[in-house]
Design a protein around this motif. Structure first.
Motif, short mmCIF file in Angstrom:
data_model
loop_
_atom_site.label_atom_id
_atom_site.label_comp_id
_atom_site.label_asym_id
_atom_site.label_seq_id
_atom_site.Cartn_x
_atom_site.Cartn_y
_atom_site.Cartn_z
N SER A 171 -13.09 -10.74 -5.20
CA SER A 171 -12.17 -9.90 -6.38
C SER A 171 -12.11 -8.51 -6.18
O SER A 171 -11.44 -7.88 -6.51
CB SER A 171 -12.85 -10.26 -7.61
N VAL A 172 -13.27 -8.16 -5.34
CA VAL A 172 -13.31 -6.49 -4.89
C VAL A 172 -12.55 -6.44 -3.71
O VAL A 172 -11.45 -5.65 -3.71
CB VAL A 172 -14.57 -6.22 -4.93
N THR A 173 -12.87 -7.08 -2.57
CA THR A 173 -12.27 -6.83 -1.38
C THR A 173 -10.74 -7.39 -0.98
O THR A 173 -9.79 -6.78 -0.72
CB THR A 173 -13.25 -7.37 -0.07
N GLY A 174 -10.79 -8.64 -1.70
CA GLY A 174 -9.31 -9.13 -1.54
C GLY A 174 -8.26 -8.42 -2.20
O GLY A 174 -7.39 -8.31 -1.78
N ALA A 175 -8.62 -7.91 -3.47
CA ALA A 175 -7.65 -7.49 -4.12
C ALA A 175 -7.56 -5.95 -3.69
O ALA A 175 -6.15 -5.47 -3.65
CB ALA A 175 -7.99 -7.25 -5.78
N ALA A 176 -8.44 -5.27 -3.29
CA ALA A 176 -8.34 -4.01 -2.78
C ALA A 176 -7.42 -3.92 -1.38
O ALA A 176 -6.49 -3.05 -1.52
CB ALA A 176 -9.63 -3.33 -2.61
N MET A 177 -7.78 -4.83 -0.63
CA MET A 177 -6.84 -4.93 0.60
C MET A 177 -5.50 -5.37 0.54
O MET A 177 -4.48 -5.11 1.27
CB MET A 177 -7.64 -5.79 1.81
N THR A 178 -5.43 -6.32 -0.53
CA THR A 178 -4.04 -6.92 -0.67
C THR A 178 -3.10 -6.00 -1.60
O THR A 178 -1.77 -6.01 -1.21
CB THR A 178 -4.21 -8.29 -1.20
N PHE A 179 -3.33 -5.68 -2.79
CA PHE A 179 -2.80 -4.85 -3.74
C PHE A 179 -3.13 -3.33 -4.04
O PHE A 179 -2.21 -2.33 -3.73
CB PHE A 179 -2.90 -5.55 -5.02
N LEU A 180 -4.24 -3.10 -3.98
CA LEU A 180 -4.65 -1.69 -4.51
C LEU A 180 -4.25 -0.75 -3.14
O LEU A 180 -3.57 0.38 -3.38
CB LEU A 180 -6.17 -1.65 -4.91
N LEU A 181 -5.01 -0.89 -2.01
CA LEU A 181 -4.89 0.12 -1.06
C LEU A 181 -3.46 0.24 -0.62
O LEU A 181 -3.06 1.39 -0.30
CB LEU A 181 -5.83 -0.37 -0.08
N PRO A 182 -2.76 -0.83 -0.16
CA PRO A 182 -1.39 -0.72 0.36
C PRO A 182 -0.26 0.15 -0.59
O PRO A 182 0.16 0.94 -0.11
CB PRO A 182 -0.84 -2.15 0.33
N SER A 183 -0.39 -0.47 -1.89
CA SER A 183 0.43 0.53 -2.65
C SER A 183 -0.14 1.81 -2.83
O SER A 183 0.72 2.93 -2.99
CB SER A 183 0.28 -0.17 -4.27
N LEU A 184 -1.40 2.24 -2.92
CA LEU A 184 -2.06 3.65 -3.11
C LEU A 184 -1.62 4.37 -1.89
O LEU A 184 -1.32 5.58 -1.84
CB LEU A 184 -3.41 3.46 -3.19
N PHE A 185 -1.59 4.08 -0.51
CA PHE A 185 -1.46 4.41 0.65
C PHE A 185 0.12 4.94 0.69
O PHE A 185 0.58 5.83 1.16
CB PHE A 185 -1.96 3.67 1.84
N HIS A 186 0.86 4.02 0.30
CA HIS A 186 2.04 3.93 0.40
C HIS A 186 2.71 5.27 -0.36
O HIS A 186 3.72 5.94 -0.14
CB HIS A 186 3.13 2.77 -0.03
N LEU A 187 2.15 5.33 -1.78
CA LEU A 187 2.61 6.33 -2.62
C LEU A 187 2.17 7.72 -1.99
O LEU A 187 2.92 8.80 -2.00
CB LEU A 187 1.87 6.03 -4.06
N LYS A 188 0.98 7.79 -1.57
CA LYS A 188 0.18 9.00 -0.84
C LYS A 188 1.20 9.52 0.25
O LYS A 188 1.59 10.75 0.31
CB LYS A 188 -1.02 8.62 -0.32
N LEU A 189 1.42 8.50 1.40
CA LEU A 189 2.15 9.10 2.51
C LEU A 189 3.53 9.11 2.36
O LEU A 189 4.33 10.05 3.11
CB LEU A 189 1.72 7.93 3.64
N LYS A 190 4.18 8.35 1.44
CA LYS A 190 5.59 8.50 1.45
C LYS A 190 6.15 8.96 0.01
O LYS A 190 7.56 8.73 -0.08
CB LYS A 190 6.18 7.02 1.67
#
Length: 383
Positions: free
Chosen positions: A325-344
């Motif tokens: 619930s912590v690592t799966g959700a983070a790697m699949t949803f949280l971090l990709p969307s957060l990184f995309h917003l930050k860099l682009k």
């Protein structure tokens, strides 16, 4: 691991009803989307407006996003998260292998943990895996076994078509049961950890988005067909792992296939985890981390760690749910969307920004709900 989750999809439909069918489609779309935006973060435009791959790994993306806070903070967080998830996946394969051997050979006076040790012995050659080519060949065999399992189950279900009834679908839902279904459905699609490496090893990376679209489309069709036919066959009697519903002769056959699949699946997360550790050692010590002795030591240590945790971790399923619930959700949803917003951010349209924020919010809610349910289960177990 996705194959194991797929076998739980009919059970997920039992607890989610018609909404489960929608969730299977929605999860495919969301995971396909986060895969694309994660790979987009590997690229930047040059002076001529051409996209150039300036980053190679998930870690590089994280470090680029956290440059102002700490040059390596993001990479550390991502690496720890990835290694935890990959190790837990390897451990699950060992636990599942022991369970399958125990059920397939009940007349042999051997405990489930002993069977896990026997399965572990067959995995010792993983120490000598040095390239992704070997892993990819094993994964191809794993996919073939997976299709055999799906084919057997669907074929049997089609022979029972005369007893199918749409009335078996539930209209009223239990909230906690629904959350369990969400977790099973969403995490049957997760693959973001491997995507940067996969895209980097493609002969034609320009076809990555097309590949992702088609693989998720066919996965969605296959999973919907499988879940629907199995649930219509067994209805309220559908078990957590649907192969347990099969007649004994078919169940034994499928269990052997599942065991083969689990053993063939182990090298991929194992290889990925050791590669992450190698790169960290290389950066920290500025040494040749490809030395044979160090390679054998790291791989041997990882193998032994997965065995020990499979042997001695109590209530592993609940702990797996908590970490997932912590690592799966983070790697699949949280971090990709957060990184995309930050860099682009400056180059994203309003619609794209809203999409990223929505995915992040959904991922956060799924993670929070999964953590609450897992902790509640652990508290009930420990009384």
């Amino acid at each position: 691991l996705q194959g194991i989750f797929v076998l739980g999809l009919p059970y997920a439909l039992l607890h989610s009803g018609y909404s489960g069918l929608l969730l299977i489609v929605l999860a495919a779309a969301l995971c396909c989307y986060t895969g694309k935006i994660l790979i987009a973060c590997l690229y930047e435009e040059n002076e001529d407006g051409q996209l150039i791959r300036v980053r190679d790994t998930y870690e590089d993306i994280a470090n680029a996003c956290c440059t102002k806070l700490s040059p390596s903070l993001g990479g550390i967080v991502v690496n720890v998260t990835q290694v935890v998830e990959l190790i837990m996946t390897c451990i699950l394969y060992l636990v599942v292998s022991g369970n399958l051997l125990s059920h397939s050979l009940p007349y042999v006076p051997v405990t489930e943990k002993t069977w896990s040790v026997i399965a572990f012995v067959t995995l010792l050659p993983c120490i000598f895996i040095r390239t992704l080519k070997i892993v990819s060949k094993l994964s191809q065999l794993c996919s073939l076994v997976h299709f055999v399992i799906i084919f057997v189950v669907i074929t049997y279900c089609l022979t029972q078509m005369h007893q199918w009834s749409w009335a078996k679908f539930r209209l009223s839902l239990e909230f906690e049961d629904f959350l369990v279904s969400v977790g099973v459905i969403i995490f049957s699609y997760t693959s973001q950890i491997f995507l940067p490496t996969l895209e980097g090893n493609m002969k034609n990376p320009g076809q990555f988005r097309c590949m992702l679209n088609w693989t998720h489309f066919f996965a969605c069709i296959l999973k919907t067909t499988f879940a629907l036919t199995a649930f219509l066959t067994w209805g309220e009697k559908t078990k957590e792992v649907v192969t347990d519903n099969l007649p004994s002769f078919l169940e034994t056959l499928v269990n052997i296939c599942l065991l083969t699949k689990a053993l063939l699946s182990y090298p991929l997360p194992f290889f990925a985890a050791t590669e992450i550790v190698y790169s960290c050692i290389s950066k920290d010590n500025h040494c040749n981390y490809r030395s044979p002795l160090l390679a054998l030591t790291v791989r041997g240590s990882f193998l032994l760690l997965t065995l020990l945790m499979a042997m001695f971790t109590p209530h592993f399923a609940l702990l797996m749910g908590l970490s997932g619930s912590v690592t799966g959700a983070a790697m699949t949803f949280l971090l990709p969307s957060l990184f995309h917003l930050k860099l682009k951010w400056k180059k994203l349209s309003l619609l794209e920004k809203c999409a990223d924020i929505s995915v992040f919010t959904l991922g956060f809610l799924c993670s929070l709900a999964g953590i609450v349910c897992s902790i509640k289960g652990l508290l009930e177990v420990f009384g």
